[in-house]
Motif scaffolding. Structure first.
Motif, PDB file in Angstrom:
ATOM      1  N   PRO A  44       0.838  -1.205   0.000  1.00 18.47           N
ATOM      2  CA  PRO A  44       0.000   0.000   0.000  1.00 18.47           C
ATOM      3  C   PRO A  44       0.872   1.255   0.000  1.00 18.47           C
ATOM      4  O   PRO A  44       1.984   1.247   0.513  1.00 18.47           O
ATOM      5  CB  PRO A  44      -0.786  -0.102   1.310  1.00 18.47           C
ATOM      6  CG  PRO A  44      -0.665  -1.516   1.744  1.00 18.47           C
ATOM      7  CD  PRO A  44       0.602  -2.049   1.166  1.00 18.47           C
ATOM      8  N   HIS A  45       0.374   2.286  -0.588  1.00 16.01           N
ATOM      9  CA  HIS A  45       1.026   3.594  -0.625  1.00 16.01           C
ATOM     10  C   HIS A  45       2.258   3.623  -1.529  1.00 16.01           C
ATOM     11  O   HIS A  45       3.000   4.597  -1.512  1.00 16.01           O
ATOM     12  CB  HIS A  45       1.380   4.101   0.777  1.00 16.01           C
ATOM     13  CG  HIS A  45       0.233   4.032   1.734  1.00 16.01           C
ATOM     14  ND1 HIS A  45      -0.925   4.754   1.553  1.00 16.01           N
ATOM     15  CD2 HIS A  45       0.044   3.296   2.836  1.00 16.01           C
ATOM     16  CE1 HIS A  45      -1.773   4.474   2.533  1.00 16.01           C
ATOM     17  NE2 HIS A  45      -1.215   3.586   3.336  1.00 16.01           N
ATOM     18  N   THR A  46       2.508   2.552  -2.302  1.00 20.02           N
ATOM     19  CA  THR A  46       3.571   2.572  -3.302  1.00 20.02           C
ATOM     20  C   THR A  46       3.009   3.243  -4.540  1.00 20.02           C
ATOM     21  O   THR A  46       1.964   2.835  -5.050  1.00 20.02           O
ATOM     22  CB  THR A  46       4.036   1.142  -3.653  1.00 20.02           C
ATOM     23  OG1 THR A  46       4.468   0.492  -2.467  1.00 20.02           O
ATOM     24  CG2 THR A  46       5.167   1.168  -4.669  1.00 20.02           C
ATOM     25  N   VAL A  47       3.675   4.272  -5.013  1.00 18.19           N
ATOM     26  CA  VAL A  47       3.210   4.977  -6.206  1.00 18.19           C
ATOM     27  C   VAL A  47       3.452   4.075  -7.415  1.00 18.19           C
ATOM     28  O   VAL A  47       4.585   3.643  -7.656  1.00 18.19           O
ATOM     29  CB  VAL A  47       3.955   6.323  -6.376  1.00 18.19           C
ATOM     30  CG1 VAL A  47       3.499   7.026  -7.646  1.00 18.19           C
ATOM     31  CG2 VAL A  47       3.732   7.209  -5.159  1.00 18.19           C
ATOM     32  N   PRO A  48       2.397   3.752  -8.174  1.00 18.00           N
ATOM     33  CA  PRO A  48       2.570   2.821  -9.300  1.00 18.00           C
ATOM     34  C   PRO A  48       3.323   3.451 -10.467  1.00 18.00           C
ATOM     35  O   PRO A  48       3.118   4.615 -10.800  1.00 18.00           O
ATOM     36  CB  PRO A  48       1.137   2.471  -9.702  1.00 18.00           C
ATOM     37  CG  PRO A  48       0.289   3.557  -9.180  1.00 18.00           C
ATOM     38  CD  PRO A  48       0.999   4.147  -7.991  1.00 18.00           C
ATOM     39  N   GLU A  49       4.195   2.654 -11.077  1.00 18.85           N
ATOM     40  CA  GLU A  49       4.891   3.043 -12.305  1.00 18.85           C
ATOM     41  C   GLU A  49       4.037   2.566 -13.478  1.00 18.85           C
ATOM     42  O   GLU A  49       3.628   1.411 -13.508  1.00 18.85           O
ATOM     43  CB  GLU A  49       6.267   2.373 -12.367  1.00 18.85           C
ATOM     44  CG  GLU A  49       7.180   2.747 -11.225  1.00 18.85           C
ATOM     45  CD  GLU A  49       8.431   1.879 -11.201  1.00 18.85           C
ATOM     46  OE1 GLU A  49       8.798   1.299 -12.245  1.00 18.85           O
ATOM     47  OE2 GLU A  49       9.034   1.785 -10.127  1.00 18.85           O
ATOM     48  N   SER A  50       3.797   3.423 -14.437  1.00 22.05           N
ATOM     49  CA  SER A  50       2.882   3.091 -15.523  1.00 22.05           C
ATOM     50  C   SER A  50       3.413   2.007 -16.454  1.00 22.05           C
ATOM     51  O   SER A  50       2.641   1.278 -17.066  1.00 22.05           O
ATOM     52  CB  SER A  50       2.539   4.339 -16.337  1.00 22.05           C
ATOM     53  OG  SER A  50       3.711   4.862 -16.931  1.00 22.05           O
ATOM     54  N   GLN A  51       4.734   1.843 -16.574  1.00 20.90           N
ATOM     55  CA  GLN A  51       5.275   0.876 -17.517  1.00 20.90           C
ATOM     56  C   GLN A  51       5.359  -0.541 -16.962  1.00 20.90           C
ATOM     57  O   GLN A  51       5.727  -1.463 -17.677  1.00 20.90           O
ATOM     58  CB  GLN A  51       6.645   1.327 -18.047  1.00 20.90           C
ATOM     59  CG  GLN A  51       7.773   1.273 -17.054  1.00 20.90           C
ATOM     60  CD  GLN A  51       7.894   2.512 -16.161  1.00 20.90           C
ATOM     61  OE1 GLN A  51       6.971   3.308 -16.050  1.00 20.90           O
ATOM     62  NE2 GLN A  51       9.030   2.666 -15.531  1.00 20.90           N
ATOM     63  N   VAL A  52       5.024  -0.745 -15.684  1.00 24.78           N
ATOM     64  CA  VAL A  52       5.051  -2.074 -15.073  1.00 24.78           C
ATOM     65  C   VAL A  52       3.616  -2.461 -14.722  1.00 24.78           C
ATOM     66  O   VAL A  52       2.971  -1.755 -13.941  1.00 24.78           O
ATOM     67  CB  VAL A  52       5.937  -2.084 -13.799  1.00 24.78           C
ATOM     68  CG1 VAL A  52       5.982  -3.478 -13.190  1.00 24.78           C
ATOM     69  CG2 VAL A  52       7.335  -1.568 -14.096  1.00 24.78           C
TER      70      VAL A  52
END
Length: 177
Positions: A44-52
């Motif tokens: 939780p609270h990990t900012v998602p990377e769009s390329q993964v």
């Protein structure tokens, strides 16, 4: 990225495989008749990377469960070579190591203890297909655990990578003013 739920085409060895990927929530589920359930969760609270597809390649922010048992995920950073995008699972339950390594622009090869199992293709949206190695006398037989882990890794991290020359050129161009 939007949440996806996708039932893949029938796997030639293991039948229908259900893949549920939610990029925003950072969850992935793989299931099917006779397959162990695979879950990969982003902290939780990990900012998602769009390329993964799962949102991160940081193993400290990910949990992998196979039939409820936690397995160790090791991910390379991904930079100049296809091999730098490898994903490794150390399975204490099976006492083996799985490795998913890009081998072309679109595909990645799955091995168990350095023995080839198959080639996976994933577009990053939850759709995954597998092309299993032909059974040979010297090879390990593929089993449902292999399939579940392979589909989970391919769906969570995608497959394929550009060749080294293209990655190097892109890195150099990014430095150009």
């Amino acid at each position: 990225m939007n949440p996806y739920a996708y039932v893949s085409a029938d796997d030639p060895l293991f039948g229908a495989v259900r893949i549920e990927l939610d990029h925003e929530a950072g969850t992935l589920g793989v299931s099917g008749d006779g397959l162990p359930t695979v879950e990969i969760r982003r902290a939780p609270h990990t900012v998602p990377e769009s390329q993964v597809p799962i949102g991160t390649r940081d193993p400290e922010q990910l949990t992998l469960l196979v039939d409820g048992a936690e397995e160790t995920l090791r991910l390379s950073k991904g930079f100049l070579t296809r091999r730098s995008y490898r994903v490794e699972v150390v399975s204490e339950a099976r006492e083996c190591t799985y490795l998913l390594v890009p081998d072309s622009l679109n595909t990645s090869r799955l091995t168990r203890d350095e023995r080839p199992l198959g080639v996976f293709t994933s577009s990053g949206d939850g759709r995954v297909s597998a092309d299993w190695e032909a059974a040979g006398e010297s090879e390990h037989a593929k089993d449902p655990y292999d399939a579940a882990v392979g589909y989970g890794l391919a769906a969570a991290f995608g497959t394929g990578a550009e060749p080294m020359w293209q990655i190097t050129l892109n890195a150099a161009l990014d430095l150009w003013p």
